[in-house]
Design an enzyme around this catalytic site. Structure first.
Site, mmCIF file in Angstrom:
data_model
loop_
_atom_site.group_PDB
_atom_site.id
_atom_site.type_symbol
_atom_site.label_atom_id
_atom_site.label_comp_id
_atom_site.label_asym_id
_atom_site.label_seq_id
_atom_site.Cartn_x
_atom_site.Cartn_y
_atom_site.Cartn_z
ATOM 1 N N ARG A 33 0.842 -1.187 0.000
ATOM 2 C CA ARG A 33 0.000 0.000 0.000
ATOM 3 C C ARG A 33 0.880 1.240 0.000
ATOM 4 O O ARG A 33 1.895 1.306 0.703
ATOM 5 C CB ARG A 33 -0.933 0.020 1.213
ATOM 6 C CG ARG A 33 -2.101 -0.957 1.125
ATOM 7 C CD ARG A 33 -3.057 -0.554 0.019
ATOM 8 N NE ARG A 33 -4.268 -1.367 -0.031
ATOM 9 C CZ ARG A 33 -4.411 -2.417 -0.829
ATOM 10 N NH1 ARG A 33 -3.408 -2.812 -1.604
ATOM 11 N NH2 ARG A 33 -5.564 -3.085 -0.846
ATOM 12 N N GLU A 60 -2.551 7.988 -5.311
ATOM 13 C CA GLU A 60 -2.786 7.024 -6.376
ATOM 14 C C GLU A 60 -4.158 7.238 -6.980
ATOM 15 O O GLU A 60 -5.133 7.319 -6.230
ATOM 16 C CB GLU A 60 -2.676 5.601 -5.812
ATOM 17 C CG GLU A 60 -2.711 4.517 -6.854
ATOM 18 C CD GLU A 60 -2.474 3.121 -6.263
ATOM 19 O OE1 GLU A 60 -3.363 2.271 -6.464
ATOM 20 O OE2 GLU A 60 -1.448 2.910 -5.601
ATOM 21 N N HIS A 115 -0.269 -0.207 -10.033
ATOM 22 C CA HIS A 115 -1.085 -1.091 -9.180
ATOM 23 C C HIS A 115 -1.594 -2.299 -9.972
ATOM 24 O O HIS A 115 -2.785 -2.623 -9.965
ATOM 25 C CB HIS A 115 -2.262 -0.303 -8.602
ATOM 26 C CG HIS A 115 -2.729 -0.824 -7.269
ATOM 27 N ND1 HIS A 115 -3.093 0.000 -6.239
ATOM 28 C CD2 HIS A 115 -2.902 -2.087 -6.803
ATOM 29 C CE1 HIS A 115 -3.484 -0.715 -5.200
ATOM 30 N NE2 HIS A 115 -3.373 -1.992 -5.519
#
Length: 367
Positions: A280, A309, A328
């Protein structure tokens, strides 16, 4: 909520094509292959459990009515976001593929949440989950092998200078040699895995196979597989990071891991070390990482997750040296969606029967 296993559209199309018989016949194989954990006690022992009559489904799960219905024929499945869902939400017993404050506030009878991602922080941080002791299950371990391969790709890419050569190729430049010390080997080097859970164990296994010494930290204790030479507690992170050539973050995002990769920790690392984050973005103080790269405090980094993000255009990370960024996507794969489908179906059958559930989230710990 982002699906770490596949993007929602791809996830839906693959799962719709999955065979129900194949899913049933290989559920046991999936449990064994991924090492899925079974709860200690049957779900029928939980206060408030009852055979579900209505279950709300959202995201890709909303397109799987036939598969879900076959696993629990007596259950009425309601698609989130429809007029029917609004009128019946008060009598819903469980939800699959969705977890938000509005749904939980309206669905006072909800006793179980099945997530279709490994990450749970957005769900378990909703006060109602803890206050009402709602059971949460997720996709832990399912994407572990694929994500671990992404870690290896990033590590080897940095070690062999692909972060330099690939952009040079796009510009038609021939770079005959990297700066002295930039091209490195991983054999005999030390990797620190921060968060020795399902993903971390898969990373450690592959690093060991490449001839690396593997150390790790975990919050739950010092036990670990044979291919990890030392398992420390979370407070040993600074010391272990100072000894590592590669530091990989696979830890869940909790209040305890928020911002743990900061200027102080990067200063502890070797100037020749690489940092890789596939967990994360919130675990990293982004400005501190930018400084560490620009000042050569560390040798490089590989990021599949960032904070913020998506990473906006013009952000300083885009121009930081010796850095590989992927958007991601570390869980993307050609394997299809059989495994996550089997987990959802198996847990649905188990919940309806009051049996022991798979992949139960510890809401108090946040993972």
């Amino acid at each position: 909520m982002k699906c770490r296993w596949l993007v929602a559209a791809a996830c839906a199309s693959v799962l719709l094509a999955a065979s129900i018989d194949a899913a049933e016949n290989s559920a046991a194989a999936v449990i064994e292959h991924y090492g899925l954990q079974e709860a200690d006690a049957p779900v029928k022992d939980r206060k408030g459990w009852r055979k579900p009559k209505r279950i709300l489904v959202g995201g890709f799960a909303a397109r799987l009515s036939a598969e879900l219905q076959s696993a629990a024929p007596e259950v009425e499945f309601i698609v989130a976001g429809t007029p029917e869902a609004k009128s019946k939400i008060a009598s819903v017993d469980a939800i699959i593929g969705v977890c938000d404050p509005e749904t939980l506030n309206a669905g006072k009878s909800i006793q179980w949440i099945q997530l279709v991602t490994a990450g749970v922080e957005n769900c378990v941080s909703i006060p109602a989950v803890k206050e009402r002791n709602i059971l949460v299950t997720n996709m832990q371990r399912i994407a572990g092998p694929v994500i671990a391969e992404h870690v290896m790709a990033m590590m080897l890419g940095l070690a062999r200078g692909l972060d330099v050569y690939v952009p040079a190729q796009a510009q038609g430049k021939w770079i005959p040699r990297l700066p002295p010390g930039r091209a490195t080997t991983v054999d005999g080097k030390t990797m620190l895995v921060v968060g020795l859970g399902g993903i971390g164990s898969e990373v450690a296994k592959r690093a060991h196979a490449l001839g690396m010494k593997v150390t790790a930290t975990r919050n739950s204790g010092r036990t670990g597989p044979d291919f990890v030479s030392y398992v420390g507690l979370s407070d040993e992170l600074p010391k272990l990071a100072s000894e590592a050539d590669v530091v990989v973050n696979t830890a869940p995002l909790t209040p305890q891991t928020q911002g743990i990769f900061n200027a102080a920790l990067f200063a502890k690392m070797k100037p020749t070390a690489y940092f890789i984050n596939i967990a994360r973005g919130g675990s990293v103080v982004t400005s501190d990482l930018v400084d560490a790269l620009n000042n050569k405090t560390i040798a490089g980094a590989g990021l599949d997750v960032t904070d913020p993000e998506p990473l906006p255009p013009g952000h300083p990370l885009w121009k930081a040296p010796n850095l590989i960024i992927t958007p991601h996507v570390s869980a993307d794969t050609d394997l299809g969606g059989q495994a996550p489908l089997q987990v959802v179906r198996e847990n649905l059958k188990r919940y309806a029967a009051g049996d022991k559930m798979l992949s139960v989230v510890d809401v108090a710990r946040g993972y």
